[in-house]
Write a protein that holds these residues in place. Sequence first.
Motif, PDB file in Angstrom:
ATOM      1  N   SER A 185     -43.727  -1.009  17.942  1.00 36.01           N
ATOM      2  CA  SER A 185     -42.771  -1.279  19.015  1.00 36.01           C
ATOM      3  C   SER A 185     -43.414  -0.985  20.360  1.00 36.01           C
ATOM      4  O   SER A 185     -44.616  -0.728  20.438  1.00 36.01           O
ATOM      5  CB  SER A 185     -41.510  -0.435  18.813  1.00 36.01           C
ATOM      6  N   GLN A 196     -42.983   1.610  22.253  1.00 35.42           N
ATOM      7  CA  GLN A 196     -43.323   3.012  22.480  1.00 35.42           C
ATOM      8  C   GLN A 196     -44.038   3.693  21.328  1.00 35.42           C
ATOM      9  O   GLN A 196     -44.528   4.802  21.483  1.00 35.42           O
ATOM     10  CB  GLN A 196     -42.052   3.789  22.817  1.00 35.42           C
ATOM     11  N   THR A 256     -36.161   0.114  23.565  1.00 32.82           N
ATOM     12  CA  THR A 256     -36.648   0.125  24.943  1.00 32.82           C
ATOM     13  C   THR A 256     -35.896  -0.962  25.705  1.00 32.82           C
ATOM     14  O   THR A 256     -35.403  -0.739  26.803  1.00 32.82           O
ATOM     15  CB  THR A 256     -38.168  -0.121  24.969  1.00 32.82           C
ATOM     16  N   GLU A 315     -32.478   6.513  30.627  1.00 36.30           N
ATOM     17  CA  GLU A 315     -33.284   7.727  30.830  1.00 36.30           C
ATOM     18  C   GLU A 315     -33.422   8.054  32.313  1.00 36.30           C
ATOM     19  O   GLU A 315     -33.397   9.211  32.712  1.00 36.30           O
ATOM     20  CB  GLU A 315     -34.680   7.552  30.221  1.00 36.30           C
ATOM     21  N   TRP A 342     -29.664  14.432  26.434  1.00 35.16           N
ATOM     22  CA  TRP A 342     -28.754  13.417  25.888  1.00 35.16           C
ATOM     23  C   TRP A 342     -27.359  13.988  25.628  1.00 35.16           C
ATOM     24  O   TRP A 342     -26.362  13.283  25.749  1.00 35.16           O
ATOM     25  CB  TRP A 342     -29.315  12.753  24.627  1.00 35.16           C
ATOM     26  N   GLY A 393     -33.043   3.246  19.137  1.00 38.96           N
ATOM     27  CA  GLY A 393     -33.009   4.684  19.418  1.00 38.96           C
ATOM     28  C   GLY A 393     -31.687   5.203  19.969  1.00 38.96           C
ATOM     29  O   GLY A 393     -31.238   6.298  19.617  1.00 38.96           O
ATOM     30  N   ALA A 394     -31.030   4.432  20.852  1.00 39.65           N
ATOM     31  CA  ALA A 394     -29.811   4.936  21.493  1.00 39.65           C
ATOM     32  C   ALA A 394     -28.560   4.711  20.643  1.00 39.65           C
ATOM     33  O   ALA A 394     -27.471   5.157  21.001  1.00 39.65           O
ATOM     34  CB  ALA A 394     -29.639   4.284  22.866  1.00 39.65           C
ATOM     35  N   ARG A 422     -27.844   6.118  18.061  1.00 42.23           N
ATOM     36  CA  ARG A 422     -27.368   7.369  17.468  1.00 42.23           C
ATOM     37  C   ARG A 422     -26.370   8.050  18.403  1.00 42.23           C
ATOM     38  O   ARG A 422     -25.780   9.063  18.060  1.00 42.23           O
ATOM     39  CB  ARG A 422     -28.548   8.299  17.173  1.00 42.23           C
ATOM     40  N   ASN A 423     -26.185   7.509  19.592  1.00 40.07           N
ATOM     41  CA  ASN A 423     -25.312   8.127  20.590  1.00 40.07           C
ATOM     42  C   ASN A 423     -23.909   7.510  20.484  1.00 40.07           C
ATOM     43  O   ASN A 423     -23.660   6.390  20.927  1.00 40.07           O
ATOM     44  CB  ASN A 423     -25.918   7.902  21.979  1.00 40.07           C
TER      45      ASN A 423
HETATM   46  P1  ADP Z   1     -38.569   0.990  20.681  1.00 44.63           P
HETATM   47  O1  ADP Z   1     -38.364   0.592  19.239  1.00 44.63           O
HETATM   48  O2  ADP Z   1     -38.299  -0.100  21.647  1.00 44.63           O
HETATM   49  O3  ADP Z   1     -39.889   1.659  20.942  1.00 44.63           O
HETATM   50  P2  ADP Z   1     -36.510   2.899  20.029  1.00 44.63           P
HETATM   51  O4  ADP Z   1     -35.568   1.999  19.325  1.00 44.63           O
HETATM   52  O5  ADP Z   1     -37.294   3.862  19.207  1.00 44.63           O
HETATM   53  O6  ADP Z   1     -37.473   2.106  20.985  1.00 44.63           O
HETATM   54  O7  ADP Z   1     -35.654   3.708  21.107  1.00 44.63           O
HETATM   55  C1  ADP Z   1     -36.267   4.659  21.923  1.00 44.63           C
HETATM   56  C2  ADP Z   1     -35.278   5.092  22.991  1.00 44.63           C
HETATM   57  O8  ADP Z   1     -34.116   5.684  22.389  1.00 44.63           O
HETATM   58  C3  ADP Z   1     -35.819   6.162  23.909  1.00 44.63           C
HETATM   59  O9  ADP Z   1     -36.491   5.569  25.008  1.00 44.63           O
HETATM   60  C4  ADP Z   1     -34.551   6.910  24.327  1.00 44.63           C
HETATM   61  O10 ADP Z   1     -34.164   6.528  25.640  1.00 44.63           O
HETATM   62  C5  ADP Z   1     -33.481   6.439  23.378  1.00 44.63           C
HETATM   63  N1  ADP Z   1     -32.732   7.559  22.758  1.00 44.63           N
HETATM   64  C6  ADP Z   1     -33.146   8.452  21.852  1.00 44.63           C
HETATM   65  N2  ADP Z   1     -32.152   9.335  21.564  1.00 44.63           N
HETATM   66  C7  ADP Z   1     -31.072   8.994  22.299  1.00 44.63           C
HETATM   67  C8  ADP Z   1     -29.733   9.513  22.458  1.00 44.63           C
HETATM   68  N3  ADP Z   1     -29.303  10.554  21.774  1.00 44.63           N
HETATM   69  N4  ADP Z   1     -28.908   8.874  23.308  1.00 44.63           N
HETATM   70  C9  ADP Z   1     -29.339   7.791  24.005  1.00 44.63           C
HETATM   71  N5  ADP Z   1     -30.578   7.281  23.901  1.00 44.63           N
HETATM   72  C10 ADP Z   1     -31.437   7.859  23.064  1.00 44.63           C
END
Ligand code: ADP
Length: 548
Positions: free
Chosen positions: A10, A12, A298, A341, A351, A431-432, A434-435
Amino acid sequence: MAIYLGLDCSTQGLSAIAIEVDGEERRMVFERSFSFDETFPRYRTSHGVLPSDDPLVAASSPVMWAEALDRMMGIVAKSGVDLSRIRAIAGSAQQHGSVYLTAQATGALAGLDPTRPLVDQLAGVFARAEAPIWMDASTAEQCAAITDAVGGPAALARLTGSRAFERFTGPQIRKYAEQDPAGFARTDRVHLVSSFLASLLAGRHAPIDPGDGAGMNLMDITRRDWAPAALEATAPYLWRRLPTIAPSWSVVGELAPYWRERYGFSAARVIAWSGDNPCSLIGTGIVTEGRVAISLGTSDTLFGFLREPRIDPTGAGHVFGAPTGDYMSLVCCRNGSLARERVRNMFDLDWDGFSRHLRDVPPARGGAIMLPWFEAEITPPVLDPEVWRFGLDAVNGPANVRAVVEAQMLALALHSRWMGVDVETIYATGGAARNREILQVMADVHDADVYQLEVGNSACLGAALRAYHADELANGRAMPWEDVIEGFVEPVAEARVRPVAEHVALYAELARVYEACEAYALGAGSSPRDLLVAFRQRHPVGPLPERG
Ligand code: ADP
Ligand code: XUL
């Protein structure tokens, strides 16, 4: 019992998921992720992106991706997963990014020496040290030239599934060919991130699948092959420099001896890689029409399944190939997680604090609107980054937290109307996801039930499931996709987030204010002031709840 490995490169970081399948018995046996910034600090990336003086330029390092792949394969090898049972490996990668290889690459790929680390053997393989990625917005000129040559934005969209977009690979290739003709002359093959990594695994040039190929402005979306008119509009002799396009379930070859001898893997099948959004479509279980997923990675993306290509008349969205052989619709907002962020960091929050503000501030409070264009935006198109605030005080942390999430959800809703899907259920991933507080805003804005999935990294899971499907097919068993995904893409029932009727009504009104603010900021509409004032009169701002 067969094991299938999915990898996801991905923006990141790199992830791996291994799934075990024995008839009805299905389970995930391994999951691991690492971030590029932390694991490979010597590349000096920030969130996976190389430093750049030009805010419109975004590139990453293909050598770093290769090193990450090598590292992850070493981790899998030592994880206790029975390597002899891994039958097939597929992958997912950030879309649109391009890797420029010299003619030496073909020999280097075929002759990788298992006694030496992978990256030590890639000298001379790259015609260009950097790979422009999806966050790049520096090709407006090239987009215009390609659009003109093909006969206008509608013609290009009909041909390739999208009008010209700055981050798409065709405009990126054109820019490189114009600005570094010698480098382009050295380029024997232009790969996507996905096909580059598949090539490293197979030790030979891998094809591009129609899921990722559609993100280039170069592929004929209905024929699923290169579109000569688009190639000609992009760069000289481009056809010679592109891999073939092949179905997503293609077997590229056996895992190269490098991986088998260095780490002890068996001669697993390497399956064509695809883009992260097409893989997520599978990993969220969207293999029929009428359901959508929102990925908060992202980037923030909203996507759904299509039987037939359907072009967005507003020019905001895309049609990509789906890994099932069908199609998918997608809208992508660049100011996703990193914008959240930014706001979180501006007010010194973690968070939990961010979520607390979302809980404390009532929906649509005061009709406040933020346009969170911290960086150039894709949807709607914005090349001069600017954060707009309407009825919103820049120093009010709680209000800004709510406003950024509301704006992001309203933008996705507004710009996905063309898909014509009556959204009742949304699968949330990335990633987000989970919020839960963010998911509540999603449910309220879209008036839909939102589900979290048991496996959060749907792109990586989708890659593992694609490996399973392709391996079965190669063995002569064409499995229905419903059977492939069964047991793996279960929504977490207790984690369903339901829309609140009162909030849904408020957001339906706020959507009109948002649309007016957006049009105004884009120079396409009059001041939204009257709408905002009227909203406030109908919904007077009450005090924020006290916090004990
Ligand atoms: P990618 O696959 O594009 O690299 P991810 O799906 O792994 O990205 O998501 C990463 C993002 O998730 C981080 O940049 C962060 O901002 C976000 N993230 C992680 N935990 C939380 C949370 N509890 N609440 C909101 N955003 C979160
Ligand atoms: C989709 C897009 C992003 C990248 C990175 O068109 O640009 O979602 O795939 O995840």
